[in-house]
Write a protein that holds these residues in place. Sequence first.
Motif, PDB file in Angstrom:
ATOM      1  N   THR A 188      44.456  32.201  36.196  1.00  0.00           N
ATOM      2  CA  THR A 188      43.437  32.692  36.334  1.00  0.00           C
ATOM      3  C   THR A 188      42.946  32.212  37.830  1.00  0.00           C
ATOM      4  O   THR A 188      44.451  31.508  38.118  1.00  0.00           O
ATOM      5  CB  THR A 188      42.427  31.706  35.416  1.00  0.00           C
ATOM      6  OG1 THR A 188      41.054  31.744  36.103  1.00  0.00           O
ATOM      7  CG2 THR A 188      42.776  30.305  35.088  1.00  0.00           C
ATOM      8  N   ALA A 191      37.545  31.594  42.476  1.00  0.00           N
ATOM      9  CA  ALA A 191      37.105  32.686  43.696  1.00  0.00           C
ATOM     10  C   ALA A 191      35.164  33.006  42.974  1.00  0.00           C
ATOM     11  O   ALA A 191      34.976  32.570  42.130  1.00  0.00           O
ATOM     12  CB  ALA A 191      37.851  34.360  42.863  1.00  0.00           C
ATOM     13  N   VAL A 200      36.766  37.829  44.637  1.00  0.00           N
ATOM     14  CA  VAL A 200      36.338  38.334  42.657  1.00  0.00           C
ATOM     15  C   VAL A 200      37.203  39.360  42.332  1.00  0.00           C
ATOM     16  O   VAL A 200      38.599  38.993  42.320  1.00  0.00           O
ATOM     17  CB  VAL A 200      35.343  37.863  42.621  1.00  0.00           C
ATOM     18  CG1 VAL A 200      35.481  38.277  40.561  1.00  0.00           C
ATOM     19  CG2 VAL A 200      34.248  36.851  42.572  1.00  0.00           C
ATOM     20  N   ALA A 203      41.143  38.666  44.213  1.00  0.00           N
ATOM     21  CA  ALA A 203      41.903  37.990  42.614  1.00  0.00           C
ATOM     22  C   ALA A 203      42.301  38.868  41.951  1.00  0.00           C
ATOM     23  O   ALA A 203      43.587  38.134  41.070  1.00  0.00           O
ATOM     24  CB  ALA A 203      40.632  36.402  42.536  1.00  0.00           C
ATOM     25  N   VAL A 204      41.657  39.855  41.727  1.00  0.00           N
ATOM     26  CA  VAL A 204      41.856  40.508  40.356  1.00  0.00           C
ATOM     27  C   VAL A 204      42.496  41.572  40.274  1.00  0.00           C
ATOM     28  O   VAL A 204      43.820  41.492  39.899  1.00  0.00           O
ATOM     29  CB  VAL A 204      40.282  41.454  39.318  1.00  0.00           C
ATOM     30  CG1 VAL A 204      40.855  42.257  38.892  1.00  0.00           C
ATOM     31  CG2 VAL A 204      39.404  39.981  39.412  1.00  0.00           C
ATOM     32  N   ILE A 212      38.442  33.965  36.134  1.00  0.00           N
ATOM     33  CA  ILE A 212      37.965  33.521  37.027  1.00  0.00           C
ATOM     34  C   ILE A 212      37.172  32.475  36.933  1.00  0.00           C
ATOM     35  O   ILE A 212      35.942  32.398  36.252  1.00  0.00           O
ATOM     36  CB  ILE A 212      37.083  34.533  37.868  1.00  0.00           C
ATOM     37  CG1 ILE A 212      38.246  36.135  38.344  1.00  0.00           C
ATOM     38  CG2 ILE A 212      36.233  34.658  39.589  1.00  0.00           C
ATOM     39  CD1 ILE A 212      38.628  35.949  39.653  1.00  0.00           C
ATOM     40  N   GLY A 215      33.647  32.606  39.919  1.00  0.00           N
ATOM     41  CA  GLY A 215      33.089  34.149  40.010  1.00  0.00           C
ATOM     42  C   GLY A 215      31.555  34.449  39.991  1.00  0.00           C
ATOM     43  O   GLY A 215      31.462  35.453  40.029  1.00  0.00           O
ATOM     44  N   LEU A 235      34.041  35.520  33.108  1.00  0.00           N
ATOM     45  CA  LEU A 235      34.338  34.228  34.509  1.00  0.00           C
ATOM     46  C   LEU A 235      34.098  32.774  33.748  1.00  0.00           C
ATOM     47  O   LEU A 235      33.552  32.428  32.371  1.00  0.00           O
ATOM     48  CB  LEU A 235      32.867  34.228  34.496  1.00  0.00           C
ATOM     49  CG  LEU A 235      32.312  36.513  35.610  1.00  0.00           C
ATOM     50  CD1 LEU A 235      31.449  36.483  36.077  1.00  0.00           C
ATOM     51  CD2 LEU A 235      34.240  35.995  36.459  1.00  0.00           C
TER      52      LEU A 235
END
Length: 328
Positions: A188, A191, A200, A203-204, A212, A215, A235
């Motif tokens: 996780t 972000a 976001v 990060a993904v 996240i 998010g 999220l």
Amino acid sequence: MTDLPKVELHLHLEGAAPPAFIRGLAKEKKADIGGIFDERGNYKYKDFWDFLKVYEAATSVLTSPEDYARLTLAVLEESAASGVVYSETFLSPDFCGGRDVGAWREYLHAMREAADRAERDMGITLRGIITCIRHFGPDKARETALCAAETAGDWIVGFGIAGDEKVGKPRDYLWSFDCAREAGLRLTAHAGEWGGPDSVRDAVRDLGVERIGHGVRAIEDLALVDELAEKGIVLEVCPGSNIALGIYPGWRQHPIGELHRRGVRVTISTDDPPFFHTTMAREYDRLNAAFDWDEGVFDGIARTSLDAAFCDGDTRERIRKKLEARNA
């Protein structure tokens, strides 16, 4: 809403420390941290960056495994009082032994023992997610990741990153996330709180996370919202935190309602509850008032949260029975 069984996925252990607990510990140790409290004894800060300083000042009096054992019991007592039956808490070896693996093991043992006691006495189950601190930099994050890899298992179930989103880029921490991933930990990342939608997306894409932290600013890019819904990215939403820190002006303006309506897998958490004058029960009450969510919506979010939890299958099924028992 207190009686609804709840699953919380985004809780910082030190940030959940009741102010009275920290004041008492400071008094025992003759530590002068009075400047972080207001006249009513609550935590005092001006903005998010001042909050980080106050957080670290409060954490400075937690100096031993025994302190963390006591903290764990205090935090779980508060969570259980709000109906939380399962919680995942962020833990930072930065604060627990200075990222030394041997020292970290001692802190972890103390927290696990306290969590086991709380499960017996209060019926709440706890698991840990190790987080590196973004503003401490990538090199210290590597040391934190090694602590995570060395203690991964049935209780340490995840790895993440917290701290100031404006420092660096997610890809700067890729080594640490790869190390944790290879150790079998789920991932996780904070972000989309102070960083915009791109934080976001980064990060993904760059870290390969499945959840996240926060998010919520994804709502500013509806193509991203659709992508999150399609990929099933979860999220960890903390509405009370976002409102207390001024990201959104009020509960009705918070995007959790729209994110949920658009099919994003949202969950509900408190983040650092005493800092934001909230509890899980209060989050439920305020969301009920803002969006007219009924118990069916909250039951669905609890199931989403449990499905997204990083615990093993046996633990998940045990908690699922607690969620279903209320509807039986």
